[in-house]
Design a protein around this motif. Structure first.
Motif, PDB file in Angstrom:
ATOM      1  N   LYS A 234      -1.645  -9.121  -4.750  1.00 17.51           N
ATOM      2  CA  LYS A 234      -1.972  -8.766  -6.134  1.00 17.51           C
ATOM      3  C   LYS A 234      -2.497  -7.338  -6.191  1.00 17.51           C
ATOM      4  CE  LYS A 234      -5.235  -9.794  -9.824  1.00 17.51           C
ATOM      5  NZ  LYS A 234      -6.421 -10.584 -10.184  1.00 17.51           N
ATOM      6  N   VAL A 235      -1.954  -6.577  -7.154  1.00 17.10           N
ATOM      7  CA  VAL A 235      -2.379  -5.202  -7.379  1.00 17.10           C
ATOM      8  C   VAL A 235      -2.808  -5.083  -8.831  1.00 17.10           C
ATOM      9  CG1 VAL A 235      -1.633  -2.788  -7.437  1.00 17.10           C
ATOM     10  CG2 VAL A 235      -0.788  -4.309  -5.637  1.00 17.10           C
TER      11      VAL A 235
ATOM     12  N   ARG B 244       0.838  -1.209   0.000  1.00 16.97           N
ATOM     13  CA  ARG B 244       0.000   0.000   0.000  1.00 16.97           C
ATOM     14  C   ARG B 244       0.872   1.258   0.000  1.00 16.97           C
ATOM     15  NH1 ARG B 244      -5.177  -1.187   0.364  1.00 16.97           N
ATOM     16  NH2 ARG B 244      -5.796  -3.157   1.306  1.00 16.97           N
ATOM     17  N   GLN B 245       1.958   1.234   0.762  1.00 18.99           N
ATOM     18  CA  GLN B 245       2.845   2.400   0.780  1.00 18.99           C
ATOM     19  C   GLN B 245       3.472   2.631  -0.595  1.00 18.99           C
ATOM     20  OE1 GLN B 245       4.802   1.235   4.770  1.00 18.99           O
ATOM     21  NE2 GLN B 245       5.141   3.435   4.547  1.00 18.99           N
ATOM     22  N   VAL B 246       3.933   1.566  -1.243  1.00 19.85           N
ATOM     23  CA  VAL B 246       4.516   1.696  -2.586  1.00 19.85           C
ATOM     24  C   VAL B 246       3.455   2.201  -3.565  1.00 19.85           C
ATOM     25  CG1 VAL B 246       5.393   0.352  -4.554  1.00 19.85           C
ATOM     26  CG2 VAL B 246       6.373   0.035  -2.279  1.00 19.85           C
ATOM     27  N   MET B 247       2.253   1.672  -3.461  1.00 18.94           N
ATOM     28  CA  MET B 247       1.206   2.086  -4.394  1.00 18.94           C
ATOM     29  C   MET B 247       0.732   3.513  -4.119  1.00 18.94           C
ATOM     30  SD  MET B 247       1.233  -0.209  -6.589  1.00 18.94           S
ATOM     31  CE  MET B 247       0.044   0.664  -7.600  1.00 18.94           C
TER      32      MET B 247
ATOM     33  N   LEU C 183      -3.642   2.299 -16.135  1.00 20.18           N
ATOM     34  CA  LEU C 183      -2.641   3.351 -16.298  1.00 20.18           C
ATOM     35  C   LEU C 183      -2.917   4.221 -17.519  1.00 20.18           C
ATOM     36  CD1 LEU C 183       0.079   4.588 -15.344  1.00 20.18           C
ATOM     37  CD2 LEU C 183       1.221   2.961 -16.841  1.00 20.18           C
ATOM     38  N   TRP C 184      -3.745   3.767 -18.423  1.00 16.16           N
ATOM     39  CA  TRP C 184      -3.929   4.459 -19.698  1.00 16.16           C
ATOM     40  C   TRP C 184      -5.344   5.003 -19.871  1.00 16.16           C
ATOM     41  CZ3 TRP C 184       0.641   5.303 -21.596  1.00 16.16           C
ATOM     42  CH2 TRP C 184       1.668   4.414 -21.284  1.00 16.16           C
ATOM     43  N   SER C 185      -6.026   5.329 -18.796  1.00 15.31           N
ATOM     44  CA  SER C 185      -7.425   5.747 -18.864  1.00 15.31           C
ATOM     45  C   SER C 185      -7.635   7.080 -19.587  1.00 15.31           C
ATOM     46  CB  SER C 185      -8.037   5.808 -17.468  1.00 15.31           C
ATOM     47  OG  SER C 185      -7.306   6.700 -16.658  1.00 15.31           O
ATOM     48  N   CYS C 186      -6.612   7.867 -19.773  1.00 16.26           N
ATOM     49  CA  CYS C 186      -6.753   9.156 -20.458  1.00 16.26           C
ATOM     50  C   CYS C 186      -6.539   9.040 -21.970  1.00 16.26           C
ATOM     51  CB  CYS C 186      -5.792  10.180 -19.871  1.00 16.26           C
ATOM     52  SG  CYS C 186      -4.042   9.778 -20.116  1.00 16.26           S
ATOM     53  N   MET C 187      -6.278   7.847 -22.452  1.00 15.31           N
ATOM     54  CA  MET C 187      -6.045   7.642 -23.884  1.00 15.31           C
ATOM     55  C   MET C 187      -7.371   7.570 -24.624  1.00 15.31           C
ATOM     56  SD  MET C 187      -2.795   7.625 -23.863  1.00 15.31           S
ATOM     57  CE  MET C 187      -2.210   6.998 -25.403  1.00 15.31           C
TER      58      MET C 187
ATOM     59  N   GLU D 195      -8.775   3.038 -10.829  1.00 11.62           N
ATOM     60  CA  GLU D 195      -9.297   1.723 -10.431  1.00 11.62           C
ATOM     61  C   GLU D 195      -8.241   0.838  -9.757  1.00 11.62           C
ATOM     62  OE1 GLU D 195     -11.765  -0.158 -13.425  1.00 11.62           O
ATOM     63  OE2 GLU D 195     -12.313   1.801 -14.234  1.00 11.62           O
ATOM     64  N   LEU D 196      -7.502   1.427  -8.845  1.00 13.82           N
ATOM     65  CA  LEU D 196      -6.491   0.681  -8.085  1.00 13.82           C
ATOM     66  C   LEU D 196      -7.186  -0.324  -7.169  1.00 13.82           C
ATOM     67  CD1 LEU D 196      -3.542   0.285  -7.083  1.00 13.82           C
ATOM     68  CD2 LEU D 196      -4.058   2.057  -5.369  1.00 13.82           C
ATOM     69  N   ALA D 197      -6.712  -1.565  -7.198  1.00 15.64           N
ATOM     70  CA  ALA D 197      -7.226  -2.598  -6.300  1.00 15.64           C
ATOM     71  C   ALA D 197      -6.042  -3.374  -5.735  1.00 15.64           C
ATOM     72  CB  ALA D 197      -8.168  -3.538  -7.047  1.00 15.64           C
ATOM     73  N   ILE D 198      -6.025  -3.528  -4.425  1.00 10.75           N
ATOM     74  CA  ILE D 198      -4.995  -4.317  -3.748  1.00 10.75           C
ATOM     75  C   ILE D 198      -5.702  -5.471  -3.064  1.00 10.75           C
ATOM     76  CG2 ILE D 198      -3.190  -4.318  -1.985  1.00 10.75           C
ATOM     77  CD1 ILE D 198      -2.861  -1.279  -2.533  1.00 10.75           C
ATOM     78  N   ALA D 199      -5.418  -6.676  -3.545  1.00 10.17           N
ATOM     79  CA  ALA D 199      -6.081  -7.866  -3.014  1.00 10.17           C
ATOM     80  C   ALA D 199      -5.379  -8.336  -1.751  1.00 10.17           C
ATOM     81  CB  ALA D 199      -6.070  -8.979  -4.061  1.00 10.17           C
TER      82      ALA D 199
END
Length: 177
Positions: A118-119, A27-30, A123-127, A101-105
Motif C-alpha cells: 500500500k502506498v 519503492r523504485q516506481v515511487m 498530490l495536491w498539496s500546493c492547491m 507525505e509519501l508512505a509505503i506500507a
C-alpha cells in the motif's frame, strides 16, 4: 520432529524475507514518480520504459502492456506512438503538485503468493482549496515473486468508485473499449 521444525522455520523465513523485499520494486516506481512530480526533473522518466518494464514488472504484466501499447493514447513530438494511457497511472492524473507525505506500507500477503504493498501520498498539496490540499491518494501494488525476485503484477488505484486494476484497464485498451 526436529527436521519438521527446521523445515517450518526455513519456510517461514523465506516467506517473511520475500514479504520484506516486496516493497523494493514499488519503492523504485515511487522514487521515479516523486521525481517526475517534483518540478525539478528536466525530462519525465517513464516507469514503463523497456528497462523498467523488464526489471520491475511481471512477465504477464509486460506482455499485457506490450499488447496495449499497440493502441497508444497519443503520438509524441517525434511522431512515435506514446503510451496507451495518456496520464500518470500511479497518480491517476495529468496534473498535480510535488508529492508530499509519501508512505509505503510493508507488504501484506494475499492469496496465491501475491503481496499487497500500500502506498499513500498527497498530490495536491500546493492547491488553495483545503479539500484538494488534504486529499490523500492511495495505490496498491500486487507484488509477486518471479525468478527469485519481487516484481509488480498489477497496480490498483483507490478512488470514490472503489478500487480499479491497471491490468483490467490494459485488457480494455487491447479490446478497443
Amino acid at each position: 520432529m526436529r527436521t519438521f521444525f527446521t523445515a517450518t522455520l526455513v519456510f517461514l523465513a523465506s516467506n517473511c524475507a520475500f514479504a520484506a523485499d516486496a516493497t523494493a520494486p514499488v519503492r523504485q516506481v515511487m522514487d521515479i514518480t516523486v521525481k517526475n512530480w517534483s518540478g525539478e526533473q528536466e525530462e519525465w522518466k517513464y516507469i514503463f520504459d523497456e528497462d523498467m518494464l523488464n526489471s520491475l514488472f511481471s512477465k504477464k504484466f509486460v506482455e499485457t502492456y506490450h499488447q496495449a501499447a499497440k493502441k497508444p493514447a497519443y503520438d509524441t513530438e517525434n511522431n512515435e506512438p506514446g503510451d496507451p494511457f495518456g496520464y500518470d497511472v500511479v497518480t491517476s492524473s495529468q496534473d498535480g503538485c510535488p508529492i508530499q507525505e509519501l508512505a509505503i506500507a510493508p507488504a501484506q500477503p494475499k492469496d496465491g503468493g501475491v503481496n499487497d504493498v500500500k502506498v499513500s501520498f498527497k498530490l495536491w498539496s500546493c492547491m488553495d482549496e483545503n479539500d484538494m490540499k488534504n486529499m490523500v491518494n492511495e495505490v496498491h501494488f500486487d507484488v509477486i515473486e518471479e525468478n527469485g525476485k519481487p516484481v509488480i503484477d498489477d497496480i490498483h488505484r483507490v478512488g470514490d468508485d472503489g478500487t480499479d486494476s491497471l491490468v483490467v484497464e490494459m485488457d480494455g485498451i487491447i479490446k478497443g473499449e
